[in-house]
Design a protein around this motif. Structure first.
Motif, PDB file in Angstrom:
ATOM      1  N   GLU A   9       0.822  -1.214   0.000  1.00  0.00           N
ATOM      2  CA  GLU A   9       0.000   0.000   0.000  1.00  0.00           C
ATOM      3  C   GLU A   9       0.859   1.268   0.000  1.00  0.00           C
ATOM      4  N   LEU A  10       2.047   1.204   0.590  1.00  0.00           N
ATOM      5  CA  LEU A  10       2.935   2.375   0.564  1.00  0.00           C
ATOM      6  C   LEU A  10       3.499   2.594  -0.839  1.00  0.00           C
ATOM      7  N   LEU A  11       3.765   1.509  -1.552  1.00  0.00           N
ATOM      8  CA  LEU A  11       4.251   1.620  -2.923  1.00  0.00           C
ATOM      9  C   LEU A  11       3.178   2.228  -3.828  1.00  0.00           C
ATOM     10  N   VAL A  12       1.950   1.789  -3.667  1.00  0.00           N
ATOM     11  CA  VAL A  12       0.848   2.328  -4.476  1.00  0.00           C
ATOM     12  C   VAL A  12       0.687   3.822  -4.216  1.00  0.00           C
ATOM     13  N   ALA A  13       0.717   4.219  -2.946  1.00  0.00           N
ATOM     14  CA  ALA A  13       0.580   5.637  -2.595  1.00  0.00           C
ATOM     15  C   ALA A  13       1.768   6.448  -3.130  1.00  0.00           C
ATOM     16  N   ALA A  14       2.969   5.897  -3.056  1.00  0.00           N
ATOM     17  CA  ALA A  14       4.168   6.615  -3.483  1.00  0.00           C
ATOM     18  C   ALA A  14       4.195   6.843  -4.987  1.00  0.00           C
ATOM     19  N   ALA A  15       3.664   5.910  -5.734  1.00  0.00           N
ATOM     20  CA  ALA A  15       3.686   6.033  -7.195  1.00  0.00           C
ATOM     21  C   ALA A  15       2.896   7.254  -7.672  1.00  0.00           C
ATOM     22  N   ALA A  16       1.966   7.730  -6.852  1.00  0.00           N
ATOM     23  CA  ALA A  16       1.156   8.896  -7.217  1.00  0.00           C
ATOM     24  C   ALA A  16       1.803  10.208  -6.771  1.00  0.00           C
ATOM     25  N   GLN A  17       2.964  10.129  -6.100  1.00  0.00           N
ATOM     26  CA  GLN A  17       3.635  11.329  -5.597  1.00  0.00           C
ATOM     27  C   GLN A  17       4.812  11.707  -6.495  1.00  0.00           C
ATOM     28  N   ASP A  18       5.276  12.936  -6.333  1.00  0.00           N
ATOM     29  CA  ASP A  18       6.373  13.440  -7.148  1.00  0.00           C
ATOM     30  C   ASP A  18       7.743  12.943  -6.701  1.00  0.00           C
ATOM     31  N   GLY A  19       7.872  12.529  -5.469  1.00  0.00           N
ATOM     32  CA  GLY A  19       9.160  12.096  -4.960  1.00  0.00           C
ATOM     33  C   GLY A  19       9.857  13.199  -4.190  1.00  0.00           C
ATOM     34  N   GLY A  20      11.074  12.910  -3.781  1.00  0.00           N
ATOM     35  CA  GLY A  20      11.838  13.844  -2.957  1.00  0.00           C
ATOM     36  C   GLY A  20      12.396  15.009  -3.751  1.00  0.00           C
ATOM     37  N   ARG A  21      12.973  15.935  -3.010  1.00  0.00           N
ATOM     38  CA  ARG A  21      13.588  17.126  -3.600  1.00  0.00           C
ATOM     39  C   ARG A  21      15.027  16.787  -3.999  1.00  0.00           C
ATOM     40  N   PRO A  22      15.406  17.044  -5.245  1.00  0.00           N
ATOM     41  CA  PRO A  22      16.786  16.779  -5.648  1.00  0.00           C
ATOM     42  C   PRO A  22      17.743  17.822  -5.071  1.00  0.00           C
ATOM     43  N   LEU A  23      18.887  17.361  -4.593  1.00  0.00           N
ATOM     44  CA  LEU A  23      19.945  18.260  -4.134  1.00  0.00           C
ATOM     45  C   LEU A  23      21.085  18.148  -5.136  1.00  0.00           C
ATOM     46  N   LEU A  51      20.809  12.664  -5.624  1.00  0.00           N
ATOM     47  CA  LEU A  51      20.416  12.623  -4.226  1.00  0.00           C
ATOM     48  C   LEU A  51      19.054  13.293  -4.090  1.00  0.00           C
ATOM     49  N   LEU A  52      18.043  12.531  -3.640  1.00  0.00           N
ATOM     50  CA  LEU A  52      16.700  13.064  -3.396  1.00  0.00           C
ATOM     51  C   LEU A  52      16.446  13.014  -1.904  1.00  0.00           C
ATOM     52  N   VAL A  53      15.817  14.062  -1.357  1.00  0.00           N
ATOM     53  CA  VAL A  53      15.597  14.138   0.088  1.00  0.00           C
ATOM     54  C   VAL A  53      14.142  14.446   0.412  1.00  0.00           C
ATOM     55  N   ALA A  54      13.761  14.051   1.620  1.00  0.00           N
ATOM     56  CA  ALA A  54      12.417  14.319   2.136  1.00  0.00           C
ATOM     57  C   ALA A  54      12.500  14.355   3.658  1.00  0.00           C
ATOM     58  N   ASP A  55      11.452  14.860   4.286  1.00  0.00           N
ATOM     59  CA  ASP A  55      11.409  14.892   5.748  1.00  0.00           C
ATOM     60  C   ASP A  55      11.639  13.503   6.319  1.00  0.00           C
ATOM     61  N   ARG A  56      12.200  13.447   7.515  1.00  0.00           N
ATOM     62  CA  ARG A  56      12.528  12.170   8.155  1.00  0.00           C
ATOM     63  C   ARG A  56      11.305  11.272   8.315  1.00  0.00           C
ATOM     64  N   ARG A  57      10.149  11.848   8.512  1.00  0.00           N
ATOM     65  CA  ARG A  57       8.939  11.052   8.708  1.00  0.00           C
ATOM     66  C   ARG A  57       8.397  10.503   7.389  1.00  0.00           C
ATOM     67  N   SER A  58       9.025  10.867   6.280  1.00  0.00           N
ATOM     68  CA  SER A  58       8.609  10.373   4.967  1.00  0.00           C
ATOM     69  C   SER A  58       9.135   8.957   4.744  1.00  0.00           C
ATOM     70  N   GLU A  59       8.371   8.192   4.006  1.00  0.00           N
ATOM     71  CA  GLU A  59       8.822   6.857   3.608  1.00  0.00           C
ATOM     72  C   GLU A  59       9.849   6.991   2.481  1.00  0.00           C
ATOM     73  N   HIS A  60      10.843   6.132   2.490  1.00  0.00           N
ATOM     74  CA  HIS A  60      11.839   6.153   1.422  1.00  0.00           C
ATOM     75  C   HIS A  60      11.202   5.949   0.057  1.00  0.00           C
ATOM     76  N   VAL A  61      10.206   5.085  -0.002  1.00  0.00           N
ATOM     77  CA  VAL A  61       9.547   4.817  -1.284  1.00  0.00           C
ATOM     78  C   VAL A  61       8.820   6.057  -1.799  1.00  0.00           C
ATOM     79  N   ALA A  62       8.312   6.893  -0.911  1.00  0.00           N
ATOM     80  CA  ALA A  62       7.686   8.154  -1.322  1.00  0.00           C
ATOM     81  C   ALA A  62       8.755   9.118  -1.828  1.00  0.00           C
ATOM     82  N   CYS A  63       9.897   9.166  -1.162  1.00  0.00           N
ATOM     83  CA  CYS A  63      11.002  10.018  -1.592  1.00  0.00           C
ATOM     84  C   CYS A  63      11.462   9.603  -2.990  1.00  0.00           C
ATOM     85  N   ALA A  64      11.426   8.307  -3.265  1.00  0.00           N
ATOM     86  CA  ALA A  64      11.854   7.783  -4.561  1.00  0.00           C
ATOM     87  C   ALA A  64      10.749   7.812  -5.607  1.00  0.00           C
ATOM     88  N   GLY A  65       9.561   8.274  -5.230  1.00  0.00           N
ATOM     89  CA  GLY A  65       8.442   8.295  -6.176  1.00  0.00           C
ATOM     90  C   GLY A  65       8.020   6.903  -6.605  1.00  0.00           C
TER      91      GLY A  65
END
Length: 155
Positions: A9-23, A51-65
């Motif tokens: 379910e986290l993978l499904v939700a993450a696929a709809a997100q943009d992902g983390g911020r590139p540094l 390198l993509l980053v997100a808040d610590r409470r974010s799932e890695h899969v969401a950061c990776a889109g």
């Protein structure tokens, strides 16, 4: 390359997100560091080596889109007076379970972002899937025993 191994379910939700911020620049790193003000945060290295980053409470899969990664974990930065540097960095991501051997990809992404770094993870973790119940385990203190069913984990 690491594929996502966490809850579907986290993978499904993450696929709809943009992902983390590139540094990818000094300015981007500085803006991000000011935003998180010394706290650790989630990072991934995408398949392009960014390198993509997100808040610590974010799932890695969401950061990776929802995509595969070359590395993942937690990172904190510090200002040295001459630039940004890694204060602490790990490969701790139960969503991707990257091996300590992911360090070269992580190091290259840090170099690309202009962040001074150590020669390796400041905290490196080993992950194992249990052959008995399938649970992903974080190996601690050399104990290769499943935390759920107590089956011996592969070394």
């Amino acid at each position: 390359m690491y594929r996502y191994v966490g809850p579907g379910e986290l993978l499904v939700a993450a696929a709809a997100q943009d992902g983390g911020r590139p540094l990818e620049s000094f300015e981007a790193v500085g803006a991000w560091a000011a935003r998180v003000s010394g706290e650790p945060f989630t990072y991934v290295v995408d398949l392009d080596g960014r390198l993509l980053v997100a808040d610590r409470r974010s799932e890695h899969v969401a950061c990776a889109g929802g995509r595969d990664v070359l590395g993942a974990g937690e990172l904190s930065l510090r200002w040295t007076g001459a630039g940004w540097a890694v204060a602490e960095i790990s490969n701790q991501s139960t969503g991707y379970a990257p091996a300590p051997g992911s360090w070269p990809a992580v190091a290259a992404a840090l170099d690309r972002a202009g962040i001074a770094r150590p020669g390796g993870f400041t905290a490196a973790f080993e992950f194992r899937h249990c052959p008995g119940c399938g649970q992903l385990n974080l190996v601690k203190d050399g104990d290769y025993t499943c935390c759920l069913c107590e089956t011996a984990l592969p070394e």
